[in-house]
Scaffold this motif. Sequence first.
Motif, PDB file in Angstrom:
ATOM      1  N   CYS A   1       0.735  -1.441   0.537  1.00 34.30           N
ATOM      2  CA  CYS A   1       0.181   0.101  -0.651  1.00 34.30           C
ATOM      3  C   CYS A   1       0.646   1.232  -0.305  1.00 34.30           C
ATOM      4  CB  CYS A   1      -0.458   0.145   1.124  1.00 34.30           C
ATOM      5  SG  CYS A   1      -1.591   1.333   1.677  1.00 34.30           S
ATOM      6  N   HIS A   2       0.769   2.143   0.019  1.00 34.92           N
ATOM      7  CA  HIS A   2       0.717   3.623  -0.138  1.00 34.92           C
ATOM      8  C   HIS A   2       1.399   4.112   0.525  1.00 34.92           C
ATOM      9  CE1 HIS A   2       1.693   7.177  -3.063  1.00 34.92           C
ATOM     10  NE2 HIS A   2       1.038   7.773  -2.116  1.00 34.92           N
ATOM     11  N   HIS A   3       0.521   3.820   1.318  1.00 41.94           N
ATOM     12  CA  HIS A   3       0.022   3.899   3.356  1.00 41.94           C
ATOM     13  C   HIS A   3       1.369   3.273   3.895  1.00 41.94           C
ATOM     14  CE1 HIS A   3      -1.884   6.671   1.834  1.00 41.94           C
ATOM     15  NE2 HIS A   3      -3.742   6.125   1.694  1.00 41.94           N
ATOM     16  N   TYR A   4       2.178   2.088   3.365  1.00 44.46           N
ATOM     17  CA  TYR A   4       2.832   1.512   4.345  1.00 44.46           C
ATOM     18  C   TYR A   4       3.630   2.159   5.291  1.00 44.46           C
ATOM     19  CZ  TYR A   4       6.350  -2.227   5.431  1.00 44.46           C
ATOM     20  OH  TYR A   4       7.299  -2.639   6.186  1.00 44.46           O
ATOM     21  N   ASP A   5       4.091   1.981   6.189  1.00 49.37           N
ATOM     22  CA  ASP A   5       4.733   2.547   6.677  1.00 49.37           C
ATOM     23  C   ASP A   5       4.912   4.522   7.121  1.00 49.37           C
ATOM     24  OD1 ASP A   5       7.730   3.197   8.590  1.00 49.37           O
ATOM     25  OD2 ASP A   5       8.598   2.784   6.927  1.00 49.37           O
TER      26      ASP A   5
ATOM     27  N   ARG B   1      -6.688  -7.013  -4.194  1.00 48.65           N
ATOM     28  CA  ARG B   1      -7.875  -8.258  -4.851  1.00 48.65           C
ATOM     29  C   ARG B   1      -7.287  -9.348  -4.599  1.00 48.65           C
ATOM     30  NH1 ARG B   1      -9.379  -5.128 -10.419  1.00 48.65           N
ATOM     31  NH2 ARG B   1     -11.022  -2.980  -8.644  1.00 48.65           N
ATOM     32  N   ARG B   2      -6.195  -9.886  -4.374  1.00 50.32           N
ATOM     33  CA  ARG B   2      -5.974 -11.359  -4.523  1.00 50.32           C
ATOM     34  C   ARG B   2      -6.052 -12.240  -3.481  1.00 50.32           C
ATOM     35  NH1 ARG B   2      -0.491 -11.298  -5.816  1.00 50.32           N
ATOM     36  NH2 ARG B   2      -1.066 -11.174  -8.028  1.00 50.32           N
ATOM     37  N   ASN B   3      -5.748 -11.167  -2.283  1.00 48.83           N
ATOM     38  CA  ASN B   3      -5.519 -11.484  -0.600  1.00 48.83           C
ATOM     39  C   ASN B   3      -6.715 -10.963   0.705  1.00 48.83           C
ATOM     40  OD1 ASN B   3      -2.834 -12.915   0.008  1.00 48.83           O
ATOM     41  ND2 ASN B   3      -2.117 -11.072  -1.390  1.00 48.83           N
ATOM     42  N   ILE B   4      -7.729 -10.189   0.056  1.00 51.99           N
ATOM     43  CA  ILE B   4      -9.082  -9.491   0.448  1.00 51.99           C
ATOM     44  C   ILE B   4      -9.909 -10.644   0.791  1.00 51.99           C
ATOM     45  CG2 ILE B   4     -10.412  -8.964  -1.294  1.00 51.99           C
ATOM     46  CD1 ILE B   4      -9.656  -6.900   1.975  1.00 51.99           C
ATOM     47  N   GLY B   5      -9.916 -11.570   0.280  1.00 50.62           N
ATOM     48  CA  GLY B   5     -10.940 -13.045   0.299  1.00 50.62           C
ATOM     49  C   GLY B   5     -10.960 -12.866   1.953  1.00 50.62           C
ATOM     50  N   ILE B   6      -9.352 -13.309   2.445  1.00 49.95           N
ATOM     51  CA  ILE B   6      -9.297 -13.332   3.899  1.00 49.95           C
ATOM     52  C   ILE B   6     -10.452 -13.057   4.961  1.00 49.95           C
ATOM     53  CG2 ILE B   6      -7.452 -11.951   4.559  1.00 49.95           C
ATOM     54  CD1 ILE B   6      -6.810 -15.749   5.131  1.00 49.95           C
TER      55      ILE B   6
ATOM     56  N   GLU C   1      -5.093  10.709  -1.413  1.00 47.39           N
ATOM     57  CA  GLU C   1      -5.124  10.269  -3.079  1.00 47.39           C
ATOM     58  C   GLU C   1      -5.366   9.383  -4.071  1.00 47.39           C
ATOM     59  OE1 GLU C   1      -0.318  10.632  -1.359  1.00 47.39           O
ATOM     60  OE2 GLU C   1      -1.213  12.452  -1.839  1.00 47.39           O
ATOM     61  N   ILE C   2      -5.085   8.181  -3.313  1.00 49.95           N
ATOM     62  CA  ILE C   2      -5.359   7.019  -4.221  1.00 49.95           C
ATOM     63  C   ILE C   2      -6.737   6.547  -3.987  1.00 49.95           C
ATOM     64  CG2 ILE C   2      -2.839   6.271  -3.882  1.00 49.95           C
ATOM     65  CD1 ILE C   2      -3.377   3.862  -1.306  1.00 49.95           C
ATOM     66  N   LYS C   3      -7.649   7.075  -3.206  1.00 49.40           N
ATOM     67  CA  LYS C   3      -8.875   6.106  -3.289  1.00 49.40           C
ATOM     68  C   LYS C   3      -9.570   5.791  -5.011  1.00 49.40           C
ATOM     69  CE  LYS C   3     -11.567  10.482  -3.309  1.00 49.40           C
ATOM     70  NZ  LYS C   3     -12.742  11.310  -2.505  1.00 49.40           N
ATOM     71  N   GLU C   4      -8.711   6.268  -5.730  1.00 45.84           N
ATOM     72  CA  GLU C   4      -9.967   6.188  -7.192  1.00 45.84           C
ATOM     73  C   GLU C   4      -8.763   4.807  -7.889  1.00 45.84           C
ATOM     74  OE1 GLU C   4     -12.084   7.892  -8.610  1.00 45.84           O
ATOM     75  OE2 GLU C   4     -11.722   8.907  -6.694  1.00 45.84           O
ATOM     76  N   ASP C   5      -8.195   4.776  -7.195  1.00 47.61           N
ATOM     77  CA  ASP C   5      -7.404   3.036  -7.731  1.00 47.61           C
ATOM     78  C   ASP C   5      -7.348   2.319  -6.679  1.00 47.61           C
ATOM     79  OD1 ASP C   5      -6.035   1.775 -10.010  1.00 47.61           O
ATOM     80  OD2 ASP C   5      -3.975   1.651  -8.280  1.00 47.61           O
ATOM     81  N   CYS C   6      -7.927   2.691  -5.231  1.00 42.69           N
ATOM     82  CA  CYS C   6      -8.698   1.360  -4.012  1.00 42.69           C
ATOM     83  C   CYS C   6      -9.539   1.029  -4.733  1.00 42.69           C
ATOM     84  CB  CYS C   6      -8.908   1.906  -2.707  1.00 42.69           C
ATOM     85  SG  CYS C   6      -8.670   1.453  -1.563  1.00 42.69           S
ATOM     86  N   PRO C   7      -9.164  -0.502  -4.718  1.00 43.26           N
ATOM     87  CA  PRO C   7     -10.619  -1.492  -4.512  1.00 43.26           C
ATOM     88  C   PRO C   7     -11.568  -1.253  -3.508  1.00 43.26           C
ATOM     89  CG  PRO C   7      -8.103  -2.741  -4.822  1.00 43.26           C
ATOM     90  CD  PRO C   7      -7.760  -1.037  -4.444  1.00 43.26           C
ATOM     91  N   TRP C   8     -11.373  -1.130  -2.113  1.00 46.99           N
ATOM     92  CA  TRP C   8     -12.427  -0.719  -1.685  1.00 46.99           C
ATOM     93  C   TRP C   8     -12.645  -0.057  -1.548  1.00 46.99           C
ATOM     94  CZ3 TRP C   8     -14.876  -2.795   2.373  1.00 46.99           C
ATOM     95  CH2 TRP C   8     -15.211  -2.510   3.260  1.00 46.99           C
TER      96      TRP C   8
ATOM     97  N   SER D   1       1.590  -4.681  -7.855  1.00 40.86           N
ATOM     98  CA  SER D   1      -0.020  -3.542  -7.546  1.00 40.86           C
ATOM     99  C   SER D   1      -0.471  -4.331  -6.929  1.00 40.86           C
ATOM    100  CB  SER D   1      -0.650  -3.579  -8.792  1.00 40.86           C
ATOM    101  OG  SER D   1      -1.931  -3.430  -8.419  1.00 40.86           O
ATOM    102  N   PHE D   2      -0.587  -2.920  -5.887  1.00 44.61           N
ATOM    103  CA  PHE D   2      -1.245  -3.108  -4.279  1.00 44.61           C
ATOM    104  C   PHE D   2      -2.159  -2.652  -4.907  1.00 44.61           C
ATOM    105  CE2 PHE D   2      -4.766  -0.752  -1.945  1.00 44.61           C
ATOM    106  CZ  PHE D   2      -4.559  -1.757  -1.060  1.00 44.61           C
ATOM    107  N   LYS D   3      -3.239  -2.657  -6.166  1.00 42.60           N
ATOM    108  CA  LYS D   3      -4.622  -3.761  -6.165  1.00 42.60           C
ATOM    109  C   LYS D   3      -5.013  -4.800  -6.725  1.00 42.60           C
ATOM    110  CE  LYS D   3      -7.965  -1.260  -9.576  1.00 42.60           C
ATOM    111  NZ  LYS D   3      -8.033  -0.245 -10.816  1.00 42.60           N
TER     112      LYS D   3
END
Length: 172
Positions: free
Chosen positions: A70-74, A103-108, A160-167, A97-99
């Motif tokens: 994520c863009h907000h890491y650290d 998407r690959r891991n949110i199913g958890i 600033e990344i909400k347009e590209d954020c899957p959530w 890619s964060f996106k």
Amino acid sequence: QLKATDDLQLPCHSRKIPLWLVLLDNIPTIILFILGFIIINQISTISAIIFILYTLFSIVWFWGKICPYCHHYDTLACPCGYGAISSKLFKKGTGKSFKKVFRRNIGIQFPNWFVPLAFAIYLISTGYTKEILVLTISFVLTGFVIIPVISKLVGCKNCEIKEDCPWMTIYR
């Protein structure tokens, strides 16, 4: 000197998210997990304990598999505070890619919402009580209304990344 109202207008990556916002983002999730535990516990205490252990595992999984990309890491710009926590436990992810990682891991996280809901539906259909109905309504409102509304209208509003954020693009 920035005022609190000015700070809310800055791009999220260049500011520190206030504690009240981190709490606003996390308290409903904690409530959701507690409600899920109570619902499942109506049928099986061991299943309820497994559920709580799973919720903890799934959050740590999120920190390890999603946050490092994520863009907000650290940073202190993550509305839920995960960016700062994740960086203490996991190395920064690269080359993905964060996106796609999201998407690959949110199913958890899905069982945290849908397992208690399935238990609630079962309980309502086999032994309806007002207590179960209230728990179910509280769970549904928290998980499917309050949490997404807080994210959309407060937590992620100025990101600033909400347009590209899957959530943030789920509800378009």
